[in-house]
Design a protein around this motif. Sequence first.
Motif, PDB file in Angstrom:
ATOM      1  N   ALA A  17      -5.965 -14.722   7.524  1.00 12.71           N
ATOM      2  CA  ALA A  17      -5.704 -13.485   8.143  1.00 12.71           C
ATOM      3  C   ALA A  17      -7.024 -12.629   7.654  1.00 12.71           C
ATOM      4  N   GLN A  18      -7.384 -11.862   9.006  1.00 18.82           N
ATOM      5  CA  GLN A  18      -8.694 -11.119   8.908  1.00 18.82           C
ATOM      6  C   GLN A  18      -8.277  -9.656   8.145  1.00 18.82           C
ATOM      7  N   PRO A  19      -9.018  -9.285   6.895  1.00 23.02           N
ATOM      8  CA  PRO A  19      -8.534  -8.065   6.612  1.00 23.02           C
ATOM      9  C   PRO A  19      -8.625  -6.885   7.443  1.00 23.02           C
ATOM     10  N   LEU A  20      -7.550  -6.287   7.078  1.00 20.06           N
ATOM     11  CA  LEU A  20      -7.471  -4.790   8.041  1.00 20.06           C
ATOM     12  C   LEU A  20      -7.806  -3.656   7.213  1.00 20.06           C
ATOM     13  N   HIS A  21      -8.703  -2.551   7.393  1.00 23.10           N
ATOM     14  CA  HIS A  21      -8.761  -1.592   6.798  1.00 23.10           C
ATOM     15  C   HIS A  21      -7.855  -0.327   7.221  1.00 23.10           C
ATOM     16  N   TYR A  22      -6.879   0.062   5.978  1.00 21.17           N
ATOM     17  CA  TYR A  22      -5.976   1.307   6.436  1.00 21.17           C
ATOM     18  C   TYR A  22      -6.348   2.546   6.106  1.00 21.17           C
ATOM     19  N   PRO A  23      -5.930   3.356   6.633  1.00 20.53           N
ATOM     20  CA  PRO A  23      -6.269   4.944   6.178  1.00 20.53           C
ATOM     21  C   PRO A  23      -6.016   5.265   4.713  1.00 20.53           C
ATOM     22  N   PHE A  24      -7.087   6.005   4.449  1.00 23.06           N
ATOM     23  CA  PHE A  24      -7.041   6.333   3.007  1.00 23.06           C
ATOM     24  C   PHE A  24      -5.671   7.184   2.363  1.00 23.06           C
ATOM     25  N   TRP A  25      -5.137   7.782   3.515  1.00 19.39           N
ATOM     26  CA  TRP A  25      -3.890   8.647   2.917  1.00 19.39           C
ATOM     27  C   TRP A  25      -2.769   7.920   3.101  1.00 19.39           C
ATOM     28  N   PHE A  26      -2.518   6.794   3.384  1.00 28.32           N
ATOM     29  CA  PHE A  26      -1.224   6.122   3.351  1.00 28.32           C
ATOM     30  C   PHE A  26      -0.507   6.207   1.946  1.00 28.32           C
ATOM     31  N   GLY A  27      -1.288   5.883   0.919  1.00 30.72           N
ATOM     32  CA  GLY A  27      -0.719   5.971  -0.453  1.00 30.72           C
ATOM     33  C   GLY A  27      -0.065   7.263  -0.569  1.00 30.72           C
ATOM     34  N   GLY A  28      -0.702   8.711  -0.510  1.00 30.14           N
ATOM     35  CA  GLY A  28      -0.149   9.562  -0.734  1.00 30.14           C
ATOM     36  C   GLY A  28       0.922  10.100   0.288  1.00 30.14           C
ATOM     37  N   SER A  29       0.905   9.647   1.304  1.00 27.96           N
ATOM     38  CA  SER A  29       1.997   9.854   2.206  1.00 27.96           C
ATOM     39  C   SER A  29       3.505   8.957   1.916  1.00 27.96           C
ATOM     40  N   SER A  30       3.103   7.783   1.383  1.00 31.61           N
ATOM     41  CA  SER A  30       4.443   7.121   1.015  1.00 31.61           C
ATOM     42  C   SER A  30       4.890   7.601  -0.269  1.00 31.61           C
ATOM     43  N   SER A  31       3.852   7.832  -0.983  1.00 27.87           N
ATOM     44  CA  SER A  31       4.684   8.350  -2.512  1.00 27.87           C
ATOM     45  C   SER A  31       5.162   9.552  -2.374  1.00 27.87           C
ATOM     46  N   SER A  32       4.861  10.592  -1.258  1.00 31.01           N
ATOM     47  CA  SER A  32       5.436  12.001  -1.097  1.00 31.01           C
ATOM     48  C   SER A  32       6.753  11.595  -0.580  1.00 31.01           C
ATOM     49  N   CYS A  33       6.954  10.892   0.440  1.00 34.87           N
ATOM     50  CA  CYS A  33       8.256  10.403   0.932  1.00 34.87           C
ATOM     51  C   CYS A  33       9.072   9.842  -0.073  1.00 34.87           C
ATOM     52  N   ALA A  34       8.755   8.975  -1.167  1.00 36.62           N
ATOM     53  CA  ALA A  34       9.699   8.591  -2.225  1.00 36.62           C
ATOM     54  C   ALA A  34       9.960   9.673  -3.078  1.00 36.62           C
ATOM     55  N   ALA A  35       8.658  10.736  -3.196  1.00 37.61           N
ATOM     56  CA  ALA A  35       9.114  11.739  -4.354  1.00 37.61           C
ATOM     57  C   ALA A  35      10.296  12.445  -3.739  1.00 37.61           C
ATOM     58  N   ALA A  36      10.279  12.832  -2.462  1.00 34.95           N
ATOM     59  CA  ALA A  36      11.361  13.680  -1.815  1.00 34.95           C
ATOM     60  C   ALA A  36      12.960  12.927  -1.942  1.00 34.95           C
ATOM     61  N   VAL A  37      12.721  11.506  -2.105  1.00 32.17           N
ATOM     62  CA  VAL A  37      14.046  11.109  -2.446  1.00 32.17           C
ATOM     63  C   VAL A  37      14.289  10.890  -3.924  1.00 32.17           C
ATOM     64  N   THR A  38      13.460  10.845  -4.720  1.00 31.39           N
ATOM     65  CA  THR A  38      13.701  10.465  -6.190  1.00 31.39           C
ATOM     66  C   THR A  38      13.666  11.724  -7.203  1.00 31.39           C
ATOM     67  N   HIS A  39      13.105  12.799  -6.606  1.00 34.48           N
ATOM     68  CA  HIS A  39      12.934  13.991  -7.373  1.00 34.48           C
ATOM     69  C   HIS A  39      14.061  14.603  -8.225  1.00 34.48           C
ATOM     70  N   PRO A  40      15.358  14.413  -8.151  1.00 33.49           N
ATOM     71  CA  PRO A  40      16.383  14.805  -8.828  1.00 33.49           C
ATOM     72  C   PRO A  40      16.213  14.212 -10.462  1.00 33.49           C
ATOM     73  N   LEU A  41      15.919  12.612 -10.162  1.00 32.09           N
ATOM     74  CA  LEU A  41      15.670  11.625 -11.309  1.00 32.09           C
ATOM     75  C   LEU A  41      14.509  12.010 -12.074  1.00 32.09           C
ATOM     76  N   ASP A  42      13.518  12.454 -11.361  1.00 28.34           N
ATOM     77  CA  ASP A  42      12.106  12.728 -12.073  1.00 28.34           C
ATOM     78  C   ASP A  42      12.596  14.000 -12.996  1.00 28.34           C
ATOM     79  N   LEU A  43      13.296  15.075 -12.408  1.00 26.38           N
ATOM     80  CA  LEU A  43      13.776  16.181 -12.976  1.00 26.38           C
ATOM     81  C   LEU A  43      14.548  15.914 -14.344  1.00 26.38           C
TER      82      LEU A  43
END
Length: 307
Positions: A17-43
């Motif tokens: 597979a030819q390597p594909l360059h993904y946008p830099f912000w994908f990790g922050g966006s994905s983690s923010s979506c996850a944080a919105a779901v799991t915030h009560p557990l972090d609290l």
Amino acid sequence: MSISGRSERKSRDHLDAQPLHYPFWFGGSSSSCAAAVTHPLDLVKVRLQTRSSDGPRGMLKTFVHILRHDGFLGLYSGLSASLLRQLTYSTTRFGVYEELKSSTTTATTSPSFPSLIAMASTSGFLGGVAGNPADVLNVRMQHDAALPTHARRNYKHAIDGLVRMTREEGWRSLFRGVLPNSMRAVLMTASQLASYDGFKRLILTHTPLEDNLATHFSASFMAGFVATTICSPVDVIKTRVMSAKESEGLRALLIKVYRVEGVGWMFRGWVPSFVRLGPHTIATFLFLEQHKKLYRRVRGVQEGHGL
């Protein structure tokens, strides 16, 4: 076709597979979506790590205590700071890691696991520094409701907290606990990102599973277990330092905690940490893989490329 034959075919497809360059912000966006779901557990995790001697013991009792005294919305106390943390900390660590990984990946070779650990450690350190102000806020806002009324800071939201911290305590307060936080970020990123890629590679190579939801879930679940165990001691220290009202040296804090709690402090709150970090890790990587899948579809790239 035999399992070994399928594994060899998948390995060849992965390398071809030819390597594909993904946008830099994908990790922050994905983690923010996850944080919105799991915030009560972090609290709940933060409340357990900073509870007083007469505070509720155990995860379930802490949940009930929060619901009884602060209501349902109390479970989302400090959410704005949590999202700000992901947009700084996770965007940096995921972005730098993916940049380093893509720069060493070709159509025929991929970085070794030790190389992935080194890349993840570097990106984790940078992410820890970048996200420290939001991390201090996150801990304070989650811990605030557990304090006596007269001792509460009552930040309205993340921006208000940043402004008040700078005005009342000086800009250095934004980087309180930056050393243990950066240490934790190094351990977290190395044990989370590198282990996810390592587990995913093992699953694709040695099992009949394809690069699909089952593989992503399995790899992220194991990565969450590894990350929780490795990061637990530093996580406890980081939480204690950031929630303190007065600055205290790291050595003095360790001596104090050891005298009061013994070696058990190292894994205090491990269960809620895993209950929180496990789902958060799973959700983060599932969201990240979906980000990548959608990006490939928009770009018209064949599935299996740039993974």
